[in-house]
Design an enzyme around this catalytic site. Structure first.
Site, PDB file in Angstrom:
ATOM      1  N   ILE A 169      33.618  41.040  63.216  1.00  0.00           N
ATOM      2  CA  ILE A 169      32.739  39.998  62.670  1.00  0.00           C
ATOM      3  C   ILE A 169      31.275  40.436  62.699  1.00  0.00           C
ATOM      4  O   ILE A 169      30.477  40.037  61.863  1.00  0.00           O
ATOM      5  CB  ILE A 169      32.937  38.668  63.434  1.00  0.00           C
ATOM      6  CG1 ILE A 169      34.368  38.153  63.204  1.00  0.00           C
ATOM      7  CG2 ILE A 169      31.919  37.616  63.002  1.00  0.00           C
ATOM      8  CD1 ILE A 169      34.698  36.874  63.936  1.00  0.00           C
ATOM      9  N   SER A 170      30.909  41.289  63.642  1.00  0.00           N
ATOM     10  CA  SER A 170      29.512  41.688  63.813  1.00  0.00           C
ATOM     11  C   SER A 170      29.008  42.513  62.627  1.00  0.00           C
ATOM     12  O   SER A 170      29.762  43.246  61.987  1.00  0.00           O
ATOM     13  CB  SER A 170      29.350  42.480  65.113  1.00  0.00           C
ATOM     14  OG  SER A 170      30.237  43.585  65.131  1.00  0.00           O
ATOM     15  N   ASN A 171      27.720  42.373  62.334  1.00  0.00           N
ATOM     16  CA  ASN A 171      27.081  43.107  61.239  1.00  0.00           C
ATOM     17  C   ASN A 171      26.441  44.402  61.732  1.00  0.00           C
ATOM     18  O   ASN A 171      26.093  44.503  62.909  1.00  0.00           O
ATOM     19  CB  ASN A 171      26.006  42.225  60.594  1.00  0.00           C
ATOM     20  CG  ASN A 171      26.618  41.153  59.720  1.00  0.00           C
ATOM     21  OD1 ASN A 171      27.599  41.395  59.042  1.00  0.00           O
ATOM     22  ND2 ASN A 171      26.020  39.970  59.732  1.00  0.00           N
ATOM     23  N   ARG A 175      31.338  30.263  50.930  1.00  0.00           N
ATOM     24  CA  ARG A 175      30.019  29.909  50.392  1.00  0.00           C
ATOM     25  C   ARG A 175      30.064  29.853  48.864  1.00  0.00           C
ATOM     26  O   ARG A 175      29.422  28.995  48.243  1.00  0.00           O
ATOM     27  CB  ARG A 175      28.977  30.904  50.889  1.00  0.00           C
ATOM     28  CG  ARG A 175      28.694  30.721  52.382  1.00  0.00           C
ATOM     29  CD  ARG A 175      27.787  31.799  52.944  1.00  0.00           C
ATOM     30  NE  ARG A 175      27.485  31.520  54.356  1.00  0.00           N
ATOM     31  CZ  ARG A 175      27.119  32.432  55.243  1.00  0.00           C
ATOM     32  NH1 ARG A 175      27.011  33.691  54.867  1.00  0.00           N
ATOM     33  NH2 ARG A 175      26.864  32.100  56.498  1.00  0.00           N
ATOM     34  N   HIS A 219      29.797  43.149  52.542  1.00  0.00           N
ATOM     35  CA  HIS A 219      29.339  41.885  53.130  1.00  0.00           C
ATOM     36  C   HIS A 219      27.828  41.972  53.325  1.00  0.00           C
ATOM     37  O   HIS A 219      27.316  42.150  54.430  1.00  0.00           O
ATOM     38  CB  HIS A 219      30.045  41.644  54.463  1.00  0.00           C
ATOM     39  CG  HIS A 219      29.623  40.389  55.162  1.00  0.00           C
ATOM     40  ND1 HIS A 219      29.739  39.146  54.599  1.00  0.00           N
ATOM     41  CD2 HIS A 219      29.078  40.194  56.395  1.00  0.00           C
ATOM     42  CE1 HIS A 219      29.288  38.232  55.443  1.00  0.00           C
ATOM     43  NE2 HIS A 219      28.876  38.848  56.548  1.00  0.00           N
TER      44      HIS A 219
END
Length: 207
Positions: A13-15, A46, A70
């Site tokens: 999940i981390s960028n 979104r 992403h």
């Protein structure tokens, strides 16, 4: 993680998420189907939100997918394939309006951060939970996730967002959405940008 749970499926999940997913794949040596980046699920939520605002409909009746990286400049909202109960949204919204929806989707994270004054937290959590639920319950749902590509969508040696079937073994297969020339070009550009970010990993290793 693998010391205590050698059969784990890792959800990233981390960028920067695409690069972190690639790093997880390369550093763990796990089979590629056990490494999944979550970002596309969040971006697609979104996308549906902005479409719902324009169409004044239930988001549950919308099918809308974001592929690619992403990031604000690398994600690709597939407006051509978005539908409301099976009807293309392009039948209901003008081309200009769809372009605006796509543009709003791409900066949706930054927009939310500006409004909150901090990073998004609920939507990423909900997206991660939906992904994990599909794994645990072997639901075989199709989600856009960042996974390792080996020729699919014209790309190799990269982790990028594409639609995949999610079940008990992680991601089980990649769905081919048959992109048109414009969409494929955008996907290729997204891959180039992600590869540029991935090169940062070489500097870390060499350091």
């Amino acid at each position: 993680i693998l010391e205590y749970s050698p059969n784990a499926i890792i959800v990233v999940i981390s960028n920067p998420m695409d690069t972190m997913t690639y790093l997880a794949l390369k550093s763990t040596g796990l089979p590629k189907h056990r490494i999944i980046g979550m970002g596309g699920i969040l971006d697609s939520a979104r996308f549906k939100c902005y479409l719902q605002k324009e169409l004044q409909c239930s988001p549950n009746d919308l099918h809308a997918t974001v592929i690619g990286g992403h990031g604000d400049t690398t994600m690709i909202p597939l407006t051509r394939l978005a539908t409301l109960n099976g009807t293309p949204v392009s039948n209901m919204l003008s081309a200009d309006k769809l372009k605006q929806v796509a543009a709003d989707t791409m900066v949706g994270g930054a927009t939310l951060t500006k409004l909150l004054g901090t990073s998004a937290w609920y939507a990423p959590g909900a997206a991660g939970a939906a992904l994990v639920e599909s794994i645990i319950r072997n639901e075989k749902k199709v989600f856009p996730c960042c996974v390792a590509l080996d020729g699919e969508y014209g790309q190799k040696d990269i982790c990028l967002g594409v639609p995949v079937v999610i079940g008990k073994n992680g991601w089980e297969k990649i769905i081919d959405y048959k992109l048109n020339a414009e969409e494929q070009e955008a996907f290729n550009k997204s891959a180039e940008a992600v590869r540029s970010m991935n090169q940062v990993l070489d500097t870390l290793v060499n350091a």
